[in-house]
Design a protein around this motif. Structure first.
Motif, mmCIF file in Angstrom:
data_model
loop_
_atom_site.group_PDB
_atom_site.id
_atom_site.type_symbol
_atom_site.label_atom_id
_atom_site.label_comp_id
_atom_site.label_asym_id
_atom_site.label_seq_id
_atom_site.Cartn_x
_atom_site.Cartn_y
_atom_site.Cartn_z
ATOM 1 N N THR B 82 -7.528 -9.249 -6.696
ATOM 2 C CA THR B 82 -8.443 -9.613 -5.611
ATOM 3 C C THR B 82 -9.694 -10.297 -6.144
ATOM 4 O O THR B 82 -10.294 -11.114 -5.462
ATOM 5 N N LYS B 83 -10.070 -9.979 -7.377
ATOM 6 C CA LYS B 83 -11.325 -10.518 -7.900
ATOM 7 C C LYS B 83 -11.199 -11.963 -8.383
ATOM 8 O O LYS B 83 -12.199 -12.646 -8.528
ATOM 9 N N VAL B 84 -9.952 -12.382 -8.658
ATOM 10 C CA VAL B 84 -9.806 -13.693 -9.300
ATOM 11 C C VAL B 84 -9.109 -14.727 -8.423
ATOM 12 O O VAL B 84 -8.879 -15.854 -8.857
ATOM 13 N N VAL B 85 -8.770 -14.349 -7.204
ATOM 14 C CA VAL B 85 -8.030 -15.280 -6.347
ATOM 15 C C VAL B 85 -8.771 -16.604 -6.222
ATOM 16 O O VAL B 85 -8.193 -17.682 -6.386
ATOM 17 N N GLY B 86 -10.085 -16.522 -5.956
ATOM 18 C CA GLY B 86 -10.865 -17.735 -5.777
ATOM 19 C C GLY B 86 -10.867 -18.619 -7.015
ATOM 20 O O GLY B 86 -10.688 -19.830 -6.916
ATOM 21 N N GLU B 87 -11.005 -18.004 -8.217
ATOM 22 C CA GLU B 87 -11.059 -18.772 -9.455
ATOM 23 C C GLU B 87 -9.721 -19.395 -9.792
ATOM 24 O O GLU B 87 -9.620 -20.578 -10.087
ATOM 25 N N VAL B 88 -8.671 -18.581 -9.763
ATOM 26 C CA VAL B 88 -7.366 -19.060 -10.210
ATOM 27 C C VAL B 88 -6.759 -20.001 -9.186
ATOM 28 O O VAL B 88 -6.052 -20.952 -9.528
ATOM 29 N N GLY B 89 -7.010 -19.720 -7.899
ATOM 30 C CA GLY B 89 -6.537 -20.635 -6.872
ATOM 31 C C GLY B 89 -5.128 -20.354 -6.397
ATOM 32 O O GLY B 89 -4.621 -19.226 -6.497
ATOM 33 N N THR B 90 -4.482 -21.421 -5.917
ATOM 34 C CA THR B 90 -3.203 -21.280 -5.233
ATOM 35 C C THR B 90 -2.169 -20.508 -6.028
ATOM 36 O O THR B 90 -1.422 -19.704 -5.472
ATOM 37 N N SER B 91 -2.103 -20.769 -7.334
ATOM 38 C CA SER B 91 -1.033 -20.149 -8.120
ATOM 39 C C SER B 91 -1.116 -18.621 -8.042
ATOM 40 O O SER B 91 -0.095 -17.942 -7.977
ATOM 41 N N ALA B 92 -2.344 -18.085 -8.004
ATOM 42 C CA ALA B 92 -2.502 -16.631 -7.925
ATOM 43 C C ALA B 92 -1.884 -16.100 -6.646
ATOM 44 O O ALA B 92 -1.152 -15.100 -6.646
ATOM 45 N N VAL B 93 -2.170 -16.795 -5.556
ATOM 46 C CA VAL B 93 -1.647 -16.342 -4.269
ATOM 47 C C VAL B 93 -0.126 -16.441 -4.243
ATOM 48 O O VAL B 93 0.569 -15.510 -3.836
ATOM 49 N N VAL B 94 0.389 -17.560 -4.716
ATOM 50 C CA VAL B 94 1.839 -17.752 -4.705
ATOM 51 C C VAL B 94 2.527 -16.667 -5.522
ATOM 52 O O VAL B 94 3.477 -16.019 -5.061
ATOM 53 N N GLU B 95 2.012 -16.431 -6.720
ATOM 54 C CA GLU B 95 2.653 -15.438 -7.587
ATOM 55 C C GLU B 95 2.617 -14.053 -6.969
ATOM 56 O O GLU B 95 3.641 -13.344 -6.914
ATOM 57 N N MET B 96 1.444 -13.665 -6.478
ATOM 58 C CA MET B 96 1.327 -12.321 -5.918
ATOM 59 C C MET B 96 2.256 -12.128 -4.734
ATOM 60 O O MET B 96 2.948 -11.115 -4.616
ATOM 61 N N PHE B 97 2.317 -13.114 -3.863
ATOM 62 C CA PHE B 97 3.121 -12.889 -2.657
ATOM 63 C C PHE B 97 4.609 -13.080 -2.909
ATOM 64 O O PHE B 97 5.438 -12.524 -2.200
ATOM 65 N N LEU B 98 4.944 -13.822 -3.966
ATOM 66 C CA LEU B 98 6.350 -13.846 -4.386
ATOM 67 C C LEU B 98 6.766 -12.446 -4.823
ATOM 68 O O LEU B 98 7.811 -11.922 -4.431
ATOM 69 N N PHE B 99 5.874 -11.873 -5.648
ATOM 70 C CA PHE B 99 6.114 -10.517 -6.153
ATOM 71 C C PHE B 99 6.259 -9.539 -4.976
ATOM 72 O O PHE B 99 7.232 -8.767 -4.876
ATOM 73 N N LEU B 100 5.311 -9.604 -4.053
ATOM 74 C CA LEU B 100 5.345 -8.715 -2.898
ATOM 75 C C LEU B 100 6.602 -8.968 -2.063
ATOM 76 O O LEU B 100 7.217 -8.040 -1.539
ATOM 77 N N GLY B 101 6.986 -10.242 -1.983
ATOM 78 C CA GLY B 101 8.192 -10.583 -1.220
ATOM 79 C C GLY B 101 9.415 -9.922 -1.815
ATOM 80 O O GLY B 101 10.262 -9.370 -1.090
ATOM 81 N N ILE B 102 9.488 -9.950 -3.159
ATOM 82 C CA ILE B 102 10.632 -9.313 -3.821
ATOM 83 C C ILE B 102 10.654 -7.821 -3.521
ATOM 84 O O ILE B 102 11.690 -7.240 -3.179
ATOM 85 N N LEU B 103 9.457 -7.205 -3.618
ATOM 86 C CA LEU B 103 9.381 -5.774 -3.331
ATOM 87 C C LEU B 103 9.780 -5.489 -1.878
ATOM 88 O O LEU B 103 10.475 -4.518 -1.586
ATOM 89 N N LEU B 104 9.344 -6.368 -0.994
ATOM 90 C CA LEU B 104 9.686 -6.179 0.420
ATOM 91 C C LEU B 104 11.194 -6.272 0.638
ATOM 92 O O LEU B 104 11.764 -5.542 1.462
ATOM 93 N N ALA B 105 11.821 -7.158 -0.112
ATOM 94 C CA ALA B 105 13.278 -7.245 -0.017
ATOM 95 C C ALA B 105 13.885 -5.896 -0.413
ATOM 96 O O ALA B 105 14.839 -5.416 0.212
ATOM 97 N N GLY B 106 13.278 -5.295 -1.444
ATOM 98 C CA GLY B 106 13.734 -3.964 -1.856
ATOM 99 C C GLY B 106 13.556 -2.948 -0.738
ATOM 100 O O GLY B 106 14.435 -2.123 -0.478
ATOM 101 N N VAL B 107 12.424 -3.043 -0.038
ATOM 102 C CA VAL B 107 12.183 -2.138 1.083
ATOM 103 C C VAL B 107 13.258 -2.343 2.149
ATOM 104 O O VAL B 107 13.812 -1.384 2.700
ATOM 105 N N GLY B 108 13.555 -3.616 2.409
ATOM 106 C CA GLY B 108 14.586 -3.911 3.414
ATOM 107 C C GLY B 108 15.914 -3.287 3.030
ATOM 108 O O GLY B 108 16.604 -2.676 3.862
ATOM 109 N N TYR B 109 16.246 -3.417 1.744
ATOM 110 C CA TYR B 109 17.508 -2.833 1.276
ATOM 111 C C TYR B 109 17.501 -1.317 1.448
ATOM 112 O O TYR B 109 18.436 -0.730 1.982
#
Lengths: 484, 119, 300
Positions: B82-109
């Protein structure tokens, strides 16, 4: 010391009351609940937070182990009183509070030294028992029934006897007699446990419930064996606990004991028992109008409607309390007391309508209770169930729906001055009263089947949604007395 | 991070502990009976249990704990993120939500397997 | 930026929390119109009570669990700003709050396990199941607030809301936070771990001071959890006319009043049903909310 006394007085100005209600004492219980409410004395859920143990009704003095169990668990300052008649409630509570102050500073023995505790318990018993004597006399004034009075007296003496014998090994023989109903195989288990008995009244439980054999080698710590393992429904071998549930749980049918085999909080097996009570000459309170009609008496429909309305509200408040909806439960209870106090149809309807609407509309309640304890009509009918549980023919949610409908209908019919038809209108709050067996018998018969595999909270909800009334099962004192 | 930030926290811990001790002392002084009531049978309605309730509890929500653990680890990354989203930019958001997406797929399963229903 | 706080604030904080908790409990009793629920009288009644120990109980674990609850609640409150000052505005204040609040898991389970009693055991385990349900959406909700301010410092989160409150543009996170506040304090509809159906559950065997400390700790935790929603979502001390501390108190009172009202309106939520909602609806919703906030942060 003066300061201490004042402190104790203030602290116990509203003592926490633990109710031990026996079957057959519905009228006294209702009066007690009303009185506690008006005094603002908290009705507590467990002995740990109680000051005053109030025994409502007539426990069988030969088998009052459960009451001793409750008493042992209450920390000082504590006192116990017994109430039989609704009229005696205020004086008994005053009495209890007074003895709290007197005995505030008295050493209590621990359960480990049962003999000492026992001495205490006996002393404790004395004053309230005296009070009871007075009360009983008052009660007689009302009844003027000789056989009744002699029996009560007898009961009291027995009460003393049990207290005396409590510490002795007799407790065990008593318990054996009780457990005998599980089959004789267990007797050996008990015998094997004789050694544990020395640990106090409770050691005697060991051999209960069909696994006496195990206990023989089971590890025993502080007088009790550890839980043994058993297959669960998923084919795992897991610890299984044998716990008697009740009879003095909060919001629980008075006098009901469930012998549970629990794995975690899942009920694996359940067996129904009831607390033994002395026979009573009185008709069960909730079924009274219909029972009277069945003997040919003329009973006004309005009166029956009022009783039905109050009975369902009584069930409803317990149910709502069990599902954890304190706000709605308090309303149901208040409406019940209004109906019982003889308020007009209009007043009761004004209290009941918003409640019905709120409970019916609650999606949360539906989401939380749908699918619990499904009892299809055909199964209910074949088990002999005839009341709301049969009409609903579904889960806990449906049964509560039937209560709500009937409450609304009954509350509107308080002024019906026709007479109950002894041939067709003999259906009380829990079913037909003219069958050979009381309607709650059938409810208790279906209960174990519904509880198996249920989670503890669900099991409580299922019990509350059937709400068997054990008053109906209290043995009648004498047929001719019933007519008098 | 400044050590002086933690000074008050430590002081507070001492203070509450002292307060609790004081409360117990007051309780001991005021209670009508100083010795605790010992060896009370556990409460389940009046009749004692047949075995010690200490037991290996049947935890039927065990699969949920596994799913929870996966997400709990994820939270370790999400806090600093949360502290570095602004500095790192888009890539931070993409990576984090990809990760969360994978976990969510696990939840779905896990959901499809019925891990969240146990009664 | 938060100003430095004098050290005496440390001594004041527990008293303020206890007062607010007592006030809330009074309000709750008032709403229930139940004279028996008077918290002050109840404390006195329990103070003179003898303590008790169940047969073969694990005294150490019970005591640890009982005491841990209020300690965790008060320690969590160090990051709680009154106006714009907190006792200690830790750089990772949000994580600290999360860590302290999670101690309740241990506290309730220990208090439930220790007495060697079936009903309290069930109560203790119920709270673990409850934790598995509320905790994840809760953590996602508080990280969302941190993300909005790009800082884990509670003071920064408050500063970031000088214009628009987070509750306005992160409504889902706010609602999830309030749900989990009740969940973590096992209070209101989430009071199953100490429910009446298990005769008090984890608290069933506690008497005297133990009972005061455990149940009082629960009220403290509830007050702290509800109060943290103010700096995280409701703009902290920001507001017109009144000074910051007054706004904080007003908003906290409003949140508490709302939750107390909810308790009267809703039946108890059992975990075997709620877990599914928490994981299948609330968690994805919280993640979606975090995504929206992340996109806003990227574009400013």
């Amino acid at each position: 010391m003066e300061l201490r006394a004042r402190l104790l007085r203030t602290a116990t100005s509203r003592p926490g009351v633990l109710l031990a209600v026996c079957p057959g004492a519905a009228r006294a219980r209702l009066a007690m609940e009303r009185e506690l409410r008006s005094r603002g004395w908290p009705q507590v859920g467990s002995p740990a937070s109680a000051n005053l143990l109030v025994i409502v009704g007539d426990p069988d003095p030969a088998d009052a182990e459960w009451i001793d169990g409750l008493w042992l668990g209450i920390p000082a300052p504590k006192a116990r009183v017994r109430v039989r008649e609704a009229e005696d409630v205020p004086s008994a509570l005053d009495e209890g509070r007074a003895s709290l102050l007197v005995r505030g500073k008295r050493p209590e023995g621990d359960a480990g030294h049962v003999d000492e505790t026992h001495g205490e318990g006996d002393n404790h018993g004395t004053t309230p028992e005296h009070a009871e004597n007075n009360d009983t006399h008052g009660g007689h004034g009302n009844h003027g029934d000789d056989s009744d009075s002699s029996h009560h007296q007898h009961g009291e003496h027995d009460g003393h006897d049990t207290h005396d014998s409590h510490s002795g090994p007799d407790t065990h023989s008593e318990h054996d007699g009780h457990g005998g109903h599980d089959g004789h195989g267990e007797h050996d288990g008990h015998g094997g446990h004789g050694g544990h008995g020395g640990h106090g009244g409770h050691g005697g439980h060991g051999g209960h419930g069909g696994h006496g054999g195990h206990d023989m080698h089971a590890m025993s710590v502080a007088g009790l064996p550890m839980a043994d393992r058993a297959d669960d429904r998923d084919g795992l071998r897991l610890d299984r606990l044998h716990v008697p549930l009740g009879p003095a749980l909060p919001d629980w049918p008075a006098g009901l004991v469930l012998r549970l085999a629990l794995q975690g909080d899942v009920v694996q097996r359940a067996a129904v028992e009831q607390v033994p009570v002395l026979p009573s000459a009185r008709r069960p309170f909730w079924n009274e109008p219909w029972l009277r009609a069945s003997t040919g008496e003329a009973v006004a429909r309005g009166l029956a409607a009022r009783r039905l309305c109050a009975a369902h509200l009584d069930s409803l408040w317990r149910y709502l309390a069990v599902v954890g909806w304190g706000g709605a439960a308090a309303r149901a209870r208040a409406a019940r007391d209004q109906a019982l106090a003889g308020e007009s149809s209009g007043e009761v309807l004004a209290a009941v309508r918003p409640l019905i609407r709120r409970v019916q509309r609650s999606r949360t309640l539906r989401w939380l209770t749908a699918g619990l304890g499904v009892l299809p009509s055909d199964r209910a009918a074949s088990a002999g169930v005839s009341g709301p549980a049969l009409v609903a023919g579904g889960d806990a949610y449906d049964r509560v729906g039937v209560w709500l409908d009937e409450v609304g209908r009954a509350a509107a019919a308080f002024d019906d001055d026709g007479w109950l038809d002894a041939a067709t209108e003999l259906s009380g709050p829990r079913g037909r009263v003219d069958g050979g067996v009381p309607p709650s018998r059938a409810l208790l018969d279906v209960l174990p089947g519904l509880l198996e595999g249920a989670e503890f909270a669900c099991a409580r909800i299922i019990v509350a949604s059937l709400d068997p009334d054990l008053d109906e099962l209290v043995p009648a004192l004498r047929p001719e007395v019933v007519h008098g | 991070m400044d050590t002086s930030d933690w000074q008050p926290v430590l002081l507070l811990l001492v203070l509450i502990s002292a307060g609790l001790v004081l409360l117990y002392v007051i309780g001991a002084a005021l209670s009508v009976e100083r010795e605790p009531l010992c060896d009370v049978p556990p409460f389940s309605g009046g009749l004692g249990p047949e075995e010690h309730p200490f037991s290996r509890f049947h935890v039927r929500w065990y699969p949920v704990t596994m799913v929870f653990l996966a997400f709990d680890m994820e939270m370790l990354f999400m806090y600093p993120w949360t502290k570095v989203v602004g500095e790192v930019g888009t890539s931070a958001v993409v990576e984090m939500f990809l990760f969360l997406g994978i976990l969510l797929a696990g939840v779905g399963y896990a959901w499809r397997e019925g891990a969240f229903r146990w009664s | 930026m938060a100003e430095t706080t004098p050290l005496w604030a440390v001594a004041v904080l527990p008293f303020v929390l206890v007062l607010v908790a007592l006030g809330t409990a009074h309000f709750d009793a008032l709403l229930a119109a139940d004279p028996a629920a008077n918290p002050g009288r109840e404390v006195l009644r329990l103070l003179v009570q003898q303590r008790r120990r169940t047969n073969a109980a694990d005294e150490l674990l019970t005591r640890l669990g009982v005491v841990l609850l209020p300690v965790a609640a008060v320690l969590a409150a160090v990051v709680l700003p009154l106006g714009f000052r907190s006792v200690s505005d830790l750089a990772d204040g949000i994580v600290w709050f999360n860590a302290m609040e999670a101690l309740a898991w241990a506290a309730v389970w220990l208090a439930g396990w220790g007495p060697n009693s079936t009903l309290s055991l069930i109560g203790g385990y119920r709270f673990l199941a409850q934790g598995l349900a509320y905790e994840l959406p809760h953590m996602l909700a508080i990280t969302t607030a941190a993300l909005g301010a790009e800082s884990l410092r509670v003071g920064d989160v408050v500063d970031a809301q000088s214009g628009l409150w987070f509750a306005v543009w992160m409504p889902a996170a706010f609602v999830i936070y309030l749900l989990s506040a009740m969940g973590m304090a096992f209070w209101g509809p989430f009071d199953q771990p100490v429910g009446r159906d298990v005769a008090g559950g984890a608290a069933a065997e506690l008497s005297g001071v133990d009972r005061i400390v455990f149940l009082g700790g629960r009220w403290l935790l509830f007050v702290v959890a509800a109060a943290v929603s103010v700096p995280l979502f409701l703009g902290g001390g920001h507001g017109p006319l009144l000074p910051g501390w007054a706004w904080t108190l007003l908003k906290t009172a409003a949140v508490l009043a709302l939750l107390v009202w909810v308790r009267r309106r809703v039946p108890g939520v059992r975990m075997e049903r709620y877990v599914e909602l928490a994981w299948v609806v609330l968690t994805p919703l919280a993640i979606l909310q975090a995504l929206v906030v992340a996109l806003v942060v990227l574009n400013r």
